[in-house]
Design a protein around this motif. Structure first.
Motif, mmCIF file in Angstrom:
data_model
loop_
_atom_site.group_PDB
_atom_site.id
_atom_site.type_symbol
_atom_site.label_atom_id
_atom_site.label_comp_id
_atom_site.label_asym_id
_atom_site.label_seq_id
_atom_site.Cartn_x
_atom_site.Cartn_y
_atom_site.Cartn_z
ATOM 1 N N GLN A 198 -1.060 -3.053 4.360
ATOM 2 C CA GLN A 198 -0.510 -2.808 5.695
ATOM 3 C C GLN A 198 0.572 -3.829 6.018
ATOM 4 N N GLN A 199 0.354 -5.065 5.660
ATOM 5 C CA GLN A 199 1.330 -6.114 5.919
ATOM 6 C C GLN A 199 2.604 -5.876 5.108
ATOM 7 N N SER A 200 2.456 -5.487 3.849
ATOM 8 C CA SER A 200 3.646 -5.242 3.025
ATOM 9 C C SER A 200 4.411 -4.023 3.529
ATOM 10 N N ARG A 201 3.686 -3.008 4.053
ATOM 11 C CA ARG A 201 4.370 -1.843 4.635
ATOM 12 C C ARG A 201 5.165 -2.244 5.865
ATOM 13 N N PHE A 247 8.256 -3.997 4.752
ATOM 14 C CA PHE A 247 9.189 -3.035 4.171
ATOM 15 C C PHE A 247 9.890 -2.228 5.256
ATOM 16 N N GLU A 248 9.172 -1.869 6.318
ATOM 17 C CA GLU A 248 9.752 -1.061 7.375
ATOM 18 C C GLU A 248 10.721 -1.860 8.236
ATOM 19 N N THR A 249 10.575 -3.171 8.298
ATOM 20 C CA THR A 249 11.457 -3.970 9.148
ATOM 21 C C THR A 249 12.741 -4.380 8.440
ATOM 22 N N VAL A 250 12.771 -4.298 7.114
ATOM 23 C CA VAL A 250 13.976 -4.674 6.366
ATOM 24 C C VAL A 250 14.921 -3.487 6.357
ATOM 25 N N PRO A 251 16.197 -3.690 6.727
ATOM 26 C CA PRO A 251 17.161 -2.575 6.700
ATOM 27 C C PRO A 251 17.345 -2.032 5.284
#
Length: 124
Positions: free
Chosen positions: A105-108, A111-115
């Motif tokens: 969950q943390q890695s997702r 990943f979602e916050t990086v453009p």
């Protein structure tokens, strides 16, 4: 009367949880860091059973009757030590699965916050 018995029962339980060696070991094993020691703790059942056997031998040869209480306590503690092995394995598997889910969950979230343009390699 019931309130008095309830209070006495709670005090006895508190004393046993706090000062009896087998309960201290079980409390330490139930922590996240202690779960890996559940299977080796099963070996502690051997000395408890040996003490129980020794006490029954003493009783058969005319020893005092209060040794029956020692036999009962030793057998009870041996059963607790035998039971903590499988229980700790189940708790360890659950803890690792929970940690793995949290890590995914943390890695997702990272990943979602990086453009998207930062994730792709370009030769500019």
């Amino acid at each position: 009367m019931i309130r008095l018995l309830w209070t006495i029962s709670a005090e006895v339980r508190y004393f046993l949880r706090r000062y009896m060696p087998s309960n201290i070991v079980l409390d330490l094993i139930r922590t996240r860091k202690g779960l890996k020691w559940g299977m080796p703790a099963m070996l502690l059942a051997g000395p408890y059973l040996a003490i129980a056997f020794w006490c029954t031998t003493l009783i058969e040869h005319g020893g005092p009757g209060w040794l029956h209480l020692v036999v009962l306590i030793c057998i009870w503690n041996a059963l607790k030590m035998v039971a903590i092995g499988p229980v700790s394995i189940v708790l360890l598997v659950k803890a690792r699965a929970r940690e793995r889910r949290a890590q995914r969950q943390q890695s997702r979230e990272v990943f979602e916050t990086v453009p998207l343009h930062e994730l792709t390699r370009s030769s500019h």
